[in-house]
Write a protein that holds these residues in place. Structure first.
Motif, PDB file in Angstrom:
ATOM      1  N   ALA A  54     -14.988  38.742  51.925  1.00 36.31           N
ATOM      2  CA  ALA A  54     -15.728  40.009  51.998  1.00 36.31           C
ATOM      3  C   ALA A  54     -17.236  39.805  51.936  1.00 36.31           C
ATOM      4  N   MET A  63     -13.827  43.362  47.464  1.00 38.93           N
ATOM      5  CA  MET A  63     -13.401  44.315  48.488  1.00 38.93           C
ATOM      6  C   MET A  63     -14.548  45.205  48.930  1.00 38.93           C
ATOM      7  N   PRO A 107      -5.112  42.480  45.811  1.00 37.62           N
ATOM      8  CA  PRO A 107      -5.262  42.715  47.250  1.00 37.62           C
ATOM      9  C   PRO A 107      -4.589  41.730  48.200  1.00 37.62           C
ATOM     10  N   HIS A 137     -11.184  39.952  42.955  1.00 35.22           N
ATOM     11  CA  HIS A 137     -10.681  40.825  44.013  1.00 35.22           C
ATOM     12  C   HIS A 137     -11.864  41.506  44.702  1.00 35.22           C
ATOM     13  N   VAL A 163     -10.336  50.296  46.426  1.00 34.31           N
ATOM     14  CA  VAL A 163      -9.686  49.104  45.854  1.00 34.31           C
ATOM     15  C   VAL A 163      -8.208  49.338  45.594  1.00 34.31           C
ATOM     16  N   LEU A 193      -3.989  42.412  52.186  1.00 33.14           N
ATOM     17  CA  LEU A 193      -4.900  41.854  53.201  1.00 33.14           C
ATOM     18  C   LEU A 193      -4.145  40.969  54.172  1.00 33.14           C
ATOM     19  N   SER A 241     -10.091  41.679  52.727  1.00 33.76           N
ATOM     20  CA  SER A 241     -10.175  42.789  51.784  1.00 33.76           C
ATOM     21  C   SER A 241     -11.506  43.526  51.860  1.00 33.76           C
ATOM     22  N   PHE A 297     -11.034  47.109  53.011  1.00 30.63           N
ATOM     23  CA  PHE A 297     -10.394  48.136  52.196  1.00 30.63           C
ATOM     24  C   PHE A 297     -11.374  49.301  51.944  1.00 30.63           C
TER      25      PHE A 297
END
Length: 627
Positions: A347, A564, A606, A562, A601, A610, A595, A598
């Motif tokens: 990301a 995103m 994720p 994570h 979240v 993903l 991700s 997205f």
């Protein structure tokens, strides 16, 4: 600047060999398409014993500790290598709170401050990621949860955030594909109680493998919370009550032989590395892609520009790096062209490349959303000492959790969260068993378990540690975070890496919606410990990275890894970067995957989703290629 060999005509060039990149490469390779993957890091060795040795010898058992530092000449007296000396630096746990001479991500140091709206700004983004073949998913936990129905309809259901441009029913098809590829161990029957929060499976669906057994820690928590309900809103005496119960966690590791991988042996160090490779990682899928004979990987190749004319990408410029005999970084500038291009670099790295492209004018950004809405499952961590032994350190790091609080009417006002029950004692919050052991040898009290400053040895030390370490456990609450355009990734104009590429600058904070979730999570954790008769030892510092104060209470958050939201998907090109297939609105032969797409979240880790989106993108890409 040289090109790749002219006798190869590529159908697709993919930037990044992680979850999305390896999945799309496999699907295109199986369809007979010629694919080149540009991978920033070095190749993954066939034998990972050197990585295990790095892990065993590392004093700090961080997620990055086993993996190559990819360092040139590093000052041995410096605590961390300066990112401007490294060809592919990446953020690490030890960098959090450091300035730009020690941290790859350029961020403010110290604690944040409230703005006029009550939001905390100037905080540190606390998640990390890798840049070696397979990237972050090497040290993923293996948690393979599906989203809930309302996770993709937050605007329609609760009038907050945005809806996803893909239906829950369609996602079910792609989740099944991802679960088969990963090899997810779980039982639909054991997940059935979660129908109350909107977890729905197609009729007759079964996971590829039987579930991993629950741990003794899980059983103890589960018995304690039987019949427990908690209010959705703390300040409302008439708030709706929600049931608290423990559910086994679907996991991307083998409970039986699967896909030529061994059965999980319960080593309890899934983060940072599975020593027997029972856990899926992207190199498994990358190997299948390479076995098609249609996929090639160019390692140590860092993409620096996606050249776009009109609405078409024309080529990708990249730097191939190596080390000279004197240890200096040798750079070779190259380019490659294809029919379609796929960014699958993570990301933050996807956003950085988009902003770098076309002489830093940026591409795929008429919406001005590239780099915006950076999100994480910010984590509230609590820990306690049970009255009786729970015998942690058996099995994977986490085998069960409390998922029943992931949805409810409260989501119109505050963040939902899932609760992960840890099997590794206080290793996460307090680096145990080391801290407690040192306390009772030296007479210190960092663990809070030695208030009398005892100094023990021999059998007395063994007895004391057996009594304490077998009773330690923790709960981590992974918090839903509101998407905020002010949480953004941009290019730093001064800080560069060892290749001379601008590094990501991150502006980050938490809003009241998210912080209220922390307040509720703290209350629920403390209630569970009281029900168990456990003594809570959770502490929160003040004034440092990851610290904030909300409604008079001090909190510390951790990153969940994570990352995103930096190139969100949607149906409106004015407010999103990609469509439901992750195809760029502005560049018709460019897909921006992972991700970062997205819109929210949601409440599940994720990786599974993903990968599911990567399968959907593969269909779109093959259609565009005429297959």
């Amino acid at each position: 600047m040289s090109s790749v060999p002219s006798d190869v005509q590529y159908d697709a060039v993919i930037v990044g060999a992680g979850v999305s990149g390896s999945t799309i490469a496999m699907q295109l390779g199986l369809a007979g398409k010629k694919v080149l993957i540009l991978e920033a890091g070095p190749p993954v060795p066939d034998n990972r014993e050197a990585y295990m040795e790095n892990f065993y010898l590392a004093l700090a058992k961080t997620p990055e500790s086993p993996y190559p530092k990819i360092a040139a000449r590093v000052n041995a007296e410096a605590p961390l290598p300066n990112p401007d000396t490294l060809p592919v630096p990446r953020p690490t746990v030890l960098m959090i709170g450091q300035d730009e001479t020690q941290s790859y991500l350029v961020q403010p140091t110290g604690a944040g401050k409230p703005d006029i709206d009550g939001n905390m700004r100037g905080l540190q983004f606390a998640s990390t990621y890798e840049k070696i073949g397979g990237g972050t998913a090497w040290h993923w936990l293996g948690t393979s949860l599906r989203l809930l129905e309302h996770d993709v309809t937050m605007k329609s259901t609760y009038d907050v955030f945005a809806d996803w441009p893909i239906s829950y029913r369609e996602l079910q098809t792609y989740w099944a594909m991802a679960e088969k590829e990963i090899g997810v161990a779980a039982s639909v029957a054991e997940q059935k109680p979660l129908e109350v929060v909107g977890l729905v499976y197609p009729e007759g669906y079964q996971y590829p493998m039987q579930a991993i057994p629950m741990s003794l820690v899980d059983d103890s928590v589960s018995k304690a919370v039987t019949g427990l309900t908690v209010p959705g809103e703390l300040d409302d005496p008439e708030a709706k009550q929600y049931a608290v119960f423990v559910s086994p966690t679907p996991q991307g590791r083998n409970s039986e032989p699967y896909d030529d991988r061994r059965v999980c042996a319960g080593n309890t160090n899934c983060i940072p590395i599975c020593p027997i490779q029972a856990k899926w990682d992207p190199t498994v899928t990358l190997g299948k892609a390479l076995n098609t004979g249609n996929v090639t990987v160019s390692y140590q190749s860092v993409a620096v520009n996606v050249a776009v004319e009109g609405k078409e990408a024309q080529r990708i410029d990249y730097i191939h790096w190596s080390y000279g005999a004197d240890g200096s970084i040798v750079k070779e500038h190259k380019w490659v062209s294809a029919k379609v291009y796929i960014l699958a670099a993570h990301a933050i790295e996807n956003a950085k490349l988009l902003l770098l492209s076309n002489d830093r004018e940026g591409i795929a950004n008429t919406s001005n959303q590239v780099g915006c809405n950076l999100m994480d499952h910010v984590l509230y961590l609590s820990w306690a000492l049970a009255p009786e032994p729970l015998y942690g350190y058996r099995g994977p790091l986490a085998t069960s959790g409390i998922e029943s609080l992931r949805d409810g009417e409260f989501r119109g006002n505050r963040a939902a969260f899932r609760m992960e029950i840890g099997n590794e004692g206080w290793n996460f919050p307090d680096t145990d068993p080391y801290t407690t052991t040192v306390d009772f040898i030296t007479g210190s009290n960092r663990s809070q378990l030695n208030p009398n400053n005892e100094r023990l040895g021999g059998f007395a030390l063994v007895q004391k540690l057996n009594n304490l370490l077998t009773r330690q456990f923790r709960i981590g609450c992974l918090m839903e975070q509101a998407p905020q355009s002010s949480n953004c990734v941009t290019l730093d104009e001064k800080a560069v890496d060892g290749l001379g590429i601008p590094r990501p600058k991150v502006d980050y904070g938490l809003d009241e919606y998210t912080m209220e979730g922390f307040r509720v999570a703290k209350s629920v954790c403390s209630t569970i410990y009281q029900r168990m008769g456990a003594t809570e030892y959770t502490t929160a510092s003040t004034g440092g990275a990851g610290d904030f104060t909300y409604k008079g209470e001090n909190y510390h958050y951790f990153g969940a890894g994570h990352v995103m939201g930096t190139h969100r998907m949607g149906t409106d090109p004015d407010h999103s970067v990609v469509d439901a297939t992750q195809r760029a609105h502005d560049v018709q032969n460019l897909w921006i995957t992972g991700s970062g797409s997205f819109p929210t979240v949601a409440t599940a880790n994720p990786t599974l989703t993903l990968m599911a989106l990567a399968f959907k993108s593969s269909e779109s890409i093959l259609s565009a290629l005429g297959s």
